[in-house]
Every structure is written in C-alpha cells, then in structure tokens.
Scaffold this active site. Structure first.
Site, PDB file in Angstrom:
ATOM      1  N   GLY A   1      49.134  41.819  22.474  1.00 25.46           N
ATOM      2  CA  GLY A   1      47.945  41.654  21.637  1.00 25.46           C
ATOM      3  C   GLY A   1      48.257  41.864  20.170  1.00 25.46           C
ATOM      4  O   GLY A   1      49.211  42.560  19.811  1.00 25.46           O
ATOM      5  N   THR A   2      47.454  41.252  19.290  1.00 26.22           N
ATOM      6  CA  THR A   2      47.648  41.463  17.854  1.00 26.22           C
ATOM      7  C   THR A   2      47.390  42.929  17.521  1.00 26.22           C
ATOM      8  O   THR A   2      46.557  43.581  18.143  1.00 26.22           O
ATOM      9  CB  THR A   2      46.703  40.561  17.039  1.00 26.22           C
ATOM     10  N   PRO A   3      48.095  43.465  16.514  1.00 24.00           N
ATOM     11  CA  PRO A   3      48.058  44.905  16.272  1.00 24.00           C
ATOM     12  C   PRO A   3      46.725  45.422  15.744  1.00 24.00           C
ATOM     13  O   PRO A   3      45.993  44.703  15.062  1.00 24.00           O
ATOM     14  CB  PRO A   3      49.177  45.120  15.240  1.00 24.00           C
TER      15      PRO A   3
ATOM     16  N   ASP B   1      44.403  43.171  12.999  1.00 27.43           N
ATOM     17  CA  ASP B   1      44.975  41.876  12.639  1.00 27.43           C
ATOM     18  C   ASP B   1      44.155  40.799  13.346  1.00 27.43           C
ATOM     19  O   ASP B   1      44.233  40.641  14.555  1.00 27.43           O
ATOM     20  CB  ASP B   1      46.445  41.835  13.078  1.00 27.43           C
TER      21      ASP B   1
ATOM     22  N   LYS C   1      37.470  42.166  16.719  1.00 27.83           N
ATOM     23  CA  LYS C   1      38.366  43.211  17.221  1.00 27.83           C
ATOM     24  C   LYS C   1      37.925  44.605  16.780  1.00 27.83           C
ATOM     25  O   LYS C   1      38.465  45.599  17.244  1.00 27.83           O
ATOM     26  CB  LYS C   1      39.791  42.952  16.737  1.00 27.83           C
TER      27      LYS C   1
END
Length: 262
Positions: A36-38, A53, A68
């Site tokens: 997953g994106t940070p 992100d 997110k």
C-alpha cells in the site's frame, strides 16, 4: 516439494498454526500492507500529524475519490495503508464505537480505548474460520485531555504506540528518516514538515493533490484535514514543490500583487 505442499496446507486455513507457530494468512495480510502507499504519523507537543501518499495513477481519476485520511471522532483521525475497502470497514467500526461511547457515557472515547476496541475486532478475524484477516494497517492519532497519542494497528490485531511511525510501501526507508530527525519538542507545524520531508525521501515529487495531511491540535482537541492550498503553502515554504508548481505559484503571487496595486 514436500515442504512446499506442507506450507500450502497450512496457509489455506486462518485458524491453523504451522508446525513452526506461524499463521500464514496473517503474514500475507502484512504483505498487503507493504504494497500500500505510505502513511506517516508524527506525535508532537502541539498535537498529532497524519500524512498520506494519495498517489494518482491516471489524470482521469477524480482526486477527491482517493480517501486515506478519515475523521473517526472530533478528536481522532485515522490514516491507512493496504486494502482501501478493508480500511473503510474498520473506519466505520471505529466511528460507531466512538458514537456509542458518547451516547453511553456522555464523553469522548479515549484514543487508547478506541484503538484496542479496533484491534480486538481485527484479532477476531485471525481466530474464526470462514473469513480472512484485514489486509490493512491503521495509524490512529488523537488527543486525550490535552495529551497527544499515536497508535498503529497490525493485521494480527496488535496495537503499538509510537512517537513517529510509517506504514506501507518502503516503510523502512521512511522510518530511518524519522528516527534520525525526530525530536521530542517538535511543534505541530514542525511535525507536518518532518512528515513531508520523510515522504520526500521516497517520492520524486510532492504535489498538493498527491498528499493528504490531517492534524489533531492538542490545545483544541479537534481533527482538521488540510486543504490543497494549505498543503501547497507548506510545500512551498520548505522548498518541496516541483519546479513547475513553484513557477505557477510565483505567477499567481505576481498577479495578486498587480491586482493589489491597481
């Protein structure tokens, strides 16, 4: 070959331990988080910073649809890394839990209590057959009586409290930067700068549309999600904007100055 077949037998069931004491499905869920994106959390004297992100893969995608960072209660924000659909289920659970606490006890839920309620819910999915674990990790930030708190949840259902933490893709690189530059006496603005610079370590460019920032102020005890313009100001102030965006910003500033003179 026999060893491989043996592993496949144990990783088909969430309730079955392997002979060396491992739950393969939980480990696979952790791998989903790593893809997953940070997301980054920083606890400061002035409150808690959550940064995500929001990578946009296509110019046709609506930027506002990438969620997110979420508000769980007035004093609690949550960021995620991993499967977005799994995160939404846990966010809904957290919001219900927070509201039930307000109705039942007429007071906001403690951040640690909310975190442990969520991790208890997550942990049930590592013991009951017929359902897979949640393939997501959460950062839960909030304020309890003026004290900032920051927690991480794991797919196994374990809560951890942190001063600064990264989850998702390239976690180790971001965590190394946080460990090197974190200070106990950071202000809330300095916490935002630290999180942005930490993400900049693994991203070639940071743009307002590609970054989400939420803060929980220790003094007011309220969660606030920053707008694109506010994020642009932070990026510009700390020289983190791409050159093209810096040019646009200077053009806008010149135009505003000309209007003021007229």
């Amino acid at each position: 070959m026999q060893g491989q077949n043996q592993q496949q037998a144990y990783d088909r069931g969430i309730t079955i331990f392997s002979p060396d004491g491992r739950l393969y499905q939980v480990e696979y869920a952790r791998e989903a988080v790593k893809r997953g994106t940070p997301s980054i959390g920083v606890r400061t004297e002035g409150g808690v910073v959550l940064l995500v992100d929001k990578r946009i893969n296509s110019p046709l995608m609506e930027e506002s649809s990438v969620e997110k960072i979420h508000k769980a209660d007035d004093h609690v924000g949550i960021a995620s890394a991993g499967h977005v659909a799994d995160a939404r289920q846990l966010i809904d659970y957290a919001r219900r839990d927070a509201q039930i606490n307000r109705v039942r006890y007429d007071e906001p839920i403690a951040v640690e209590t909310l975190t442990k309620d969520i991790t208890d819910h997550i942990q049930q999915y590592t013991q009951v057959g017929g359902a897979r674990p949640f393939g997501v990790a959460l950062l839960i930030g909030g304020v309890d009586d003026g004290e900032p708190r920051l927690f991480e949840t794991d797919p196994s259902g374990t809560p951890y409290e942190w001063k600064a933490i990264a989850i998702g893709e390239k976690r180790a690189d971001v965590q190394d930067y946080l460990e090197e530059h974190y200070r106990e006496d950071l202000t809330l603005d300095e916490g935002v700068e630290l999180a942005l610079r930490a993400l900049g370590e693994i991203r070639d460019e940071l743009t307002p549309a590609g970054v989400g920032v939420g803060t929980i102020d220790a003094e007011t005890g309220t969660f606030l999600e920053l707008s694109d313009d506010e994020i642009r100001e932070y990026l510009g102030e700390h020289e983190l904007l791409p050159e093209a965006d810096e040019g646009e910003e200077s053009d806008e500033t010149s135009a505003e100055d000309e209007e003021t003179e007229e």
